[in-house]
Design an enzyme around this catalytic site. Structure first.
Site, PDB file in Angstrom:
ATOM      1  N   LYS A  78       5.689   0.216   7.552  1.00 18.48           N
ATOM      2  CA  LYS A  78       5.220   1.545   6.610  1.00 18.48           C
ATOM      3  C   LYS A  78       6.520   2.281   6.883  1.00 18.48           C
ATOM      4  O   LYS A  78       7.080   2.668   7.892  1.00 18.48           O
ATOM      5  CB  LYS A  78       4.115   2.344   7.351  1.00 18.48           C
ATOM      6  CG  LYS A  78       3.996   3.622   6.854  1.00 18.48           C
ATOM      7  CD  LYS A  78       2.602   4.298   7.305  1.00 18.48           C
ATOM      8  CE  LYS A  78       2.582   5.623   6.846  1.00 18.48           C
ATOM      9  NZ  LYS A  78       1.339   6.291   7.263  1.00 18.48           N
TER      10      LYS A  78
ATOM     11  N   ASP B 151      -7.216  11.976  10.946  1.00 19.92           N
ATOM     12  CA  ASP B 151      -7.455  11.609   9.468  1.00 19.92           C
ATOM     13  C   ASP B 151      -8.329  10.327   9.433  1.00 19.92           C
ATOM     14  O   ASP B 151      -7.939   9.346   8.673  1.00 19.92           O
ATOM     15  CB  ASP B 151      -6.056  11.328   8.949  1.00 19.92           C
ATOM     16  CG  ASP B 151      -6.159  11.364   7.343  1.00 19.92           C
ATOM     17  OD1 ASP B 151      -5.214  10.860   6.719  1.00 19.92           O
ATOM     18  OD2 ASP B 151      -6.837  11.734   6.837  1.00 19.92           O
TER      19      ASP B 151
ATOM     20  N   GLY C 136       3.780   7.697   3.338  1.00 20.11           N
ATOM     21  CA  GLY C 136       4.962   6.670   3.220  1.00 20.11           C
ATOM     22  C   GLY C 136       4.465   5.222   2.392  1.00 20.11           C
ATOM     23  O   GLY C 136       3.317   5.377   1.973  1.00 20.11           O
TER      24      GLY C 136
ATOM     25  N   GLY D  31       0.694  -1.114   0.293  1.00 22.40           N
ATOM     26  CA  GLY D  31      -0.011   0.055   0.095  1.00 22.40           C
ATOM     27  C   GLY D  31       0.754   1.178  -0.123  1.00 22.40           C
ATOM     28  O   GLY D  31       2.100   1.290   0.423  1.00 22.40           O
TER      29      GLY D  31
ATOM     30  N   VAL E  35       3.905   1.223   2.449  1.00 24.18           N
ATOM     31  CA  VAL E  35       3.439  -0.118   3.158  1.00 24.18           C
ATOM     32  C   VAL E  35       4.107  -1.117   2.546  1.00 24.18           C
ATOM     33  O   VAL E  35       3.782  -1.439   1.710  1.00 24.18           O
ATOM     34  CB  VAL E  35       2.199   0.089   3.627  1.00 24.18           C
ATOM     35  CG1 VAL E  35       2.000  -0.959   4.866  1.00 24.18           C
ATOM     36  CG2 VAL E  35       1.682   1.289   4.256  1.00 24.18           C
TER      37      VAL E  35
END
Ligand SMILES: *[C@@H]1O[C@H](CO)[C@@H](O)[C@H](O)[C@H]1NC(C)=O
Ligand SMILES: *[C@@H]1O[C@H](CO)[C@@H](O)[C@H](O)[C@H]1NC(C)=O
Ligand SMILES: *[C@@H]1O[C@H](CO)[C@@H](O)[C@H](O)[C@H]1NC(C)=O
Ligand SMILES: *[C@@H]1O[C@H](CO)[C@@H](O)[C@H](O)[C@H]1NC(C)=O
Ligand SMILES: *[C@@H]1O[C@H](CO)[C@@H](O)[C@H](O)[C@H]1NC(C)=O
Ligand SMILES: *[C@@H]1O[C@H](CO)[C@@H](O)[C@H](O)[C@H]1NC(C)=O
Ligand SMILES: *[C@@H]1O[C@H](CO)[C@@H](O)[C@H](O)[C@H]1NC(C)=O
Ligand SMILES: *[C@@H]1O[C@H](CO)[C@@H](O)[C@H](O)[C@H]1NC(C)=O
Length: 907
Positions: free
Chosen positions: A633, A729, A617, A612, A619
């Site tokens: 990550k 977030d 960053g 991901g 992952v």
């Protein structure tokens, strides 16, 4: 395609087989003259294929006259002029003395770009996006500018660097190829001037592949080598031998002997790779029977990640007591075992993970009981390109494109507006300023079109630039009424002075100007009515009706909120348990710890599996010594101060443990390498899960359970931690699902605690994701935990509707607006995700809808706490469970069962 060709070909092939003994490495020298052709049965069956038959193909000869189109003699490919794909640059011919050196007609002309830092071709891929294309750009300098100085420049796909283009000499042919899955409708191929000469291009081609071949795993694949091994001609094989028009370069391995057959390979069936028979019918084997085939490549970059495809077909007819079987190792590791190619049928062996490092060392050795040595017919090596930058917000792009085509098609500014408006940031369009969101989509924040000769009315597209903070349209010839710019909630400066605007200033706009939240200049518009009462204008009816409608919607939403609050009061349960109770904590052993970068390398196996891309960053998948799967990550490093901050944050997060928060297992904090290790969640994130049509749709009960889980995680952050933590977030992509579909909140990269503040809020730079961002927090920068509540409301709406937070379409609609529209009519069926097929308890859905709506008022104090939301969701879960078991048990029993099932001990 006649008999003559075949005779000649077979003859030369035989001659080759007999006479050739050894080959040195033959490097492709940049020349290709005639395409090898043959009378194979595929062509026989289908007749001569034209490239047009392979849908999704664009063939552009750059620099030829605008209306010219021709069919190339050698390739039979039809080329058209590039004039329709680009508005800038000039056509040039290469120097006469090099024309004979041009391997193909496309190289005789070039388009050169003496002006502008960035020039882009706009290609609309014929087969749509999200499917794989081969994109090929070709260059030969040919001293077209009489400077005798080949330039060096950069080639971009959209906003990401594809490669640098440089030349050894005037006749050096450079061909760049990439396999790319575009995510947008338009593809930009851009040439960037890097102050090392004027960029130019000879031809540009796009081919479409079947979906199944060449899966691009971690990013676009740039061609490094594609070899027709053991080739008997010294020619490149491409269309129409290759239906996809891949270019196969002739090549022989060291210490090998070429072999070939005159029969057609894959005459009946072809594999998904559609390998050309011409390529597959030649191969090499070791010079001596018992030798290995060994060879290596050096990509030149220690960090490169490669994918290798090897293609085999048996081309010798083996007797009953004969066999060919071999093993292949790559960089000393077993790659493929007991490869035994089928006679005249191709097989492909590919690397299922990328190979890291600059060296690729291959060794092919025969099995002990095999009578024949290994062979190799063809191979391809690709290097993964990291396309990390996102293009500009697509709604912004559409709006600005509309503005460009409405006002500025012929202006010089309009012509220079090419490619992506904002990215790469340093090449953003003149007159625009954009937000820098790291690797996320930039948005347009300022637009300056002062003195740009705009005329006509102000079109509605300006109102679609939702993130605009400053708009300057002064000193133009704009006429007509003023649109209601107060819709642009972030707008701080609006300069419309010195135009010919007429009518009235919309009242909300006036209000914002009066109370100082907007700097409005409208002077120098003689027909504009500045102080009322103004002349009656029929056009005013429209805003009036819209106003009344929005008032109605407002009252209905208000009604729902009040009802919810009222119910809460009458129905109040004992306060929800504070999540700190020890039995809710995940027992996390003592292995919270700091890792070194070299340990990280081991854990992630040199970062070989990316799973991901996060907000700051990438992952990777990894596994610890004991086999525990983890996600690692790696954070993009910005400054030494950021590193300090990171450490504080990581340590803060270490003490946060809850079954509904993704567990932190450790972190790495070294100069230039910082990373977080957390538990691996098998089903990825909720956003992906909801949008992935291939997945089994989530049932209503699963959805509420996910909502309960995530809400509990958030409740713990808000009320169970001292000092409380605000996530900042919350969004569906930050809610992860494990193999049992239990949800956990993740990505605390932006989280803030209150430890340094005594107040009930902190003021910080506004951070969050568009669509989930609390509007009050955005305008005031005052952060409270109610901002998370707002974002969580959006997640609930996504769970109910299956729609994303911003519903893409003609206009981007916020999910709240979309839902309110239907709720205003009491029409809940329209909003519920149709994939649930009506299989749910209506009361249960209503309860979640009410909870969601309660989360999203514009004013934060009207939103409930997470504890309240948790208890509402649990009630909803009970209602749905009761329905599911109706007729089996009594409702009373179910409620009790369920309490046990979703109580704090459940894992
Ligand atoms: C080549 O193909 C043509 C049809 O395109 C066929 O008539 C002819 O017999 C073939 N020649 C050979 C030598 O197979
Ligand atoms: C030009 O450069 C190419 C690629 O390096 C090389 O193969 C070729 O021989 C060179 N030609 C001349 C005339 O030097
Ligand atoms: C060709 O493909 C068909 C169906 O995919 C299969 O039934 C047949 O056996 C294949 N033929 C050969 C020679 O492999
Ligand atoms: C296979 O059998 C043939 C006779 O049928 C013989 O000449 C040959 O040597 C045998 N090859 C091997 C590898 O045993
Ligand atoms: C060679 O040996 C392997 C096992 O090592 C076996 O699977 C294979 O069938 C053998 N092949 C022949 C031709 O004997
Ligand atoms: C855009 O950015 C530049 C450089 O940061 C700045 O000088 C300029 O004032 C900005 N323009 C607007 C309209 O904000
Ligand atoms: C608006 O634009 C005019 C003309 O370009 C300029 O003179 C004026 O200073 C601008 N006003 C503001 C507030 O920037
Ligand atoms: C100014 O008025 C607008 C519109 O009524 C309102 O949204 C905004 O909050 C006000 N701003 C200030 C600083 O009062």
């Amino acid at each position: 395609m006649d008999g003559k060709w075949r005779c000649r070909w077979t003859w030369s092939c035989m001659l080759w087989c007999v006479s050739v003994l050894a080959y040195a490495i033959a490097e492709f020298n940049g020349k290709f003259i005639v395409m090898a052709t043959e009378n194979n049965s595929m062509n026989h069956k289908q007749g001569r294929r034209k490239l047009d038959d392979v849908t999704g193909s664009i063939c552009i000869d750059c620099g030829i006259a605008e209306d010219l189109a021709y069919t190339d003699d050698k390739t039979q490919i039809e080329y058209t002029s590039d004039a329709h794909f680009i508005g800038t640059g000039t056509s040039k011919n290469i120097a006469a003395k090099f024309i004979s050196e041009a391997p193909q007609r496309t190289f005789k002309t070039v388009r050169s770009f003496p002006e502008g830092k960035r020039n882009c071709y706009t290609l609309r891929h014929p087969e749509g996006r999200n499917t794989i294309y081969l994109i090929r750009a070709s260059f030969m300098y040919g001293n077209y500018d009489d400077l005798n100085q080949p330039p060096k420049f950069d080639l971009y796909i959209g906003v990401n660097l594809w490669d640098s283009v440089m030349f050894d000499n005037s006749t050096h042919v450079v061909i760049k190829e990439i396999l790319h899955v575009p995510s947008m409708d338009e593809l930009y191929v851009c040439l960037l001037n890097t102050d090392m000469g004027t960029p130019f291009i000879s031809s540009l081609e796009v081919r479409h592949f079947d979906h199944s071949s060449y899966r691009t795993k971690s990013g676009p694949l740039a061609l490094y080598r594609r070899f027709d091994i053991g080739s008997t001609t010294n020619e490149i094989v491409r269309f129409d031998n290759d239906v996809y028009d891949r270019m196969w370069y002739p090549y022989n391995l060291p210490d090998s002997t070429p072999i070939c057959t005159s029969f057609t390979v894959d005459s009946v069936n072809h594999t998904t790779y559609h390998l050309p028979s011409t390529v597959m019918k030649t191969a090499v084997r070791p010079k001596s029977e018992n030798d290995n085939l060994e060879f290596e490549f050096d990509t030149g970059y220690p960090t490169s990640e490669s994918y290798v495809y090897m293609h085999f077909a048996e081309i010798e007819e083996l007797k009953e007591n004969e066999s060919r079987a071999f093993d292949i190792t790559l960089n000393g590791k077993n790659w493929a075992e007991s490869v035994s190619p089928t006679y005249l049928q191709s097989t492909t062996i590919e690397t299922d993970q990328s190979i890291r490092g600059r060296k690729l060392m291959f060794s092919m050795h025969k099995k002990t009981n095999s009578t024949h040595p290994p062979i190799l017919n063809a191979m391809e090596i690709y290097i993964v390109k990291e396309f990390l930058h996102s293009p500009t917000d697509q709604e912004d792009v559409k709006a600005i494109m509309d503005i460009k085509s409405h006002y500025m098609l012929t202006s010089s500014l309009g012509k220079r507006w090419q490619g992506d408006p904002c990215a790469p940031l340093k090449y953003s369009w003149n007159g625009l300023n954009c937000s820098d969101n790291g690797y996320n989509s930039p948005t347009i924040t300022a637009l300056n079109l002062a003195s740009s000769g705009l005329s006509g009315t102000i079109i509605a597209s300006f109102l679609e630039l939702k993130f605009l903070e400053s708009l300057d349209l002064s000193n133009n010839k704009l006429t007509g009424p003023l649109p209601d710019f107060s819709q642009l909630q972030y707008l701080k400066t609006l300069n419309l002075s010195r135009n010919r605007l007429s009518g009235e200033i919309p009242s909300l706009l006036k209000e914002r100007s009066n109370n100082g939240s907007l700097l409005l200049s409208v002077d120098g518009n003689p027909d504009l009515c500045l102080v009322g009462p103004c002349e009656e204008d029929k056009k005013n009816i429209v805003p009036l009706v819209a106003g009344i409608l929005s008032l109605v919607v407002f009252f209905i939403v208000l009604g729902i909120v009040l009802t919810t609050i009222w119910r809460k009061k009458c129905n109040r349960k004992p306060a929800a348990k504070q999540a700190v109770s020890s039995n809710e904590e995940v027992v996390l052993k003592a292995n919270n710890e700091q890792f070194t970068y070299s340990q990280i390398l081991v854990i992630t196996n040199n970062f070989d599996k990316m799973i991901g891309k996060g907000s700051c960053g990438i992952v990777y998948h990894g596994s610890l010594n004991d086999g525990t799967q983890v996600a690692v990550k790696m954070v993009l490093q910005k400054s030494p101060q950021a590193s300090q901050q990171f450490q504080t944050e990581a340590q803060l997060l270490m003490r946060v443990h809850h079954k509904n928060l993704a567990s932190f297992l450790g972190y790495c904090n070294e100069v230039r390498h910082t990373g977080i290790i957390y538990e691996y969640m098998a089903y990825g994130n909720l956003e992906e899960y909801l949008s992935d049509a291939r997945r089994e749709p989530l049932s209503w009960r699963q959805r509420i359970q996910i909502a309960v889980d995530a809400a509990q995680g958030l409740e713990y952050l808000h009320h169970g931690c001292k000092p409380p933590i605000i996530h900042r977030d919350i969004k569906s992509s930050n809610i992860l699902l494990n193999e049992k579909l239990q949800a956990k909140v993740a990505d605390f990269g932006f989280s803030k605690d209150f430890s340094t503040e005594n107040e009930s809020h902190v003021s910080t730079a506004v951070i969050g994701t568009f669509g989930y961002l609390d509007p009050e927090y955005y305008t005031s920068s005052r952060l409270t935990e109610k901002s998370d509540v707002y974002s969580f409301g959006i997640v609930l709406l996504e769970l109910i509707t299956g729609q994303p937070a911003i519903i893409k379409g003609h206009q981007n609609t916020n999910i709240v607006q979309w839902v309110s529209h239907f709720l205003a009519r009491g029409d809940i069926k329209q909003i519920v995700d149709p994939r649930m097929r009506g299989d749910f308890d209506f009361g249960s859905v209503w309860k979640v809808v009410e909870a969601a709506i309660a989360c999203v008022p514009l004013i934060s104090i009207q939103r409930p706490s997470m504890s309240y939301i948790v208890s509402e969701l649990k009630d909803s879960l009970k209602m749905e469970a009761a329905r599911e078991q109706e007729g089996v048990n009594s409702i009373e029993m179910n409620v009790i069962d369920l309490e046990a099932g979703c109580g704090p001990d459940a894992r």
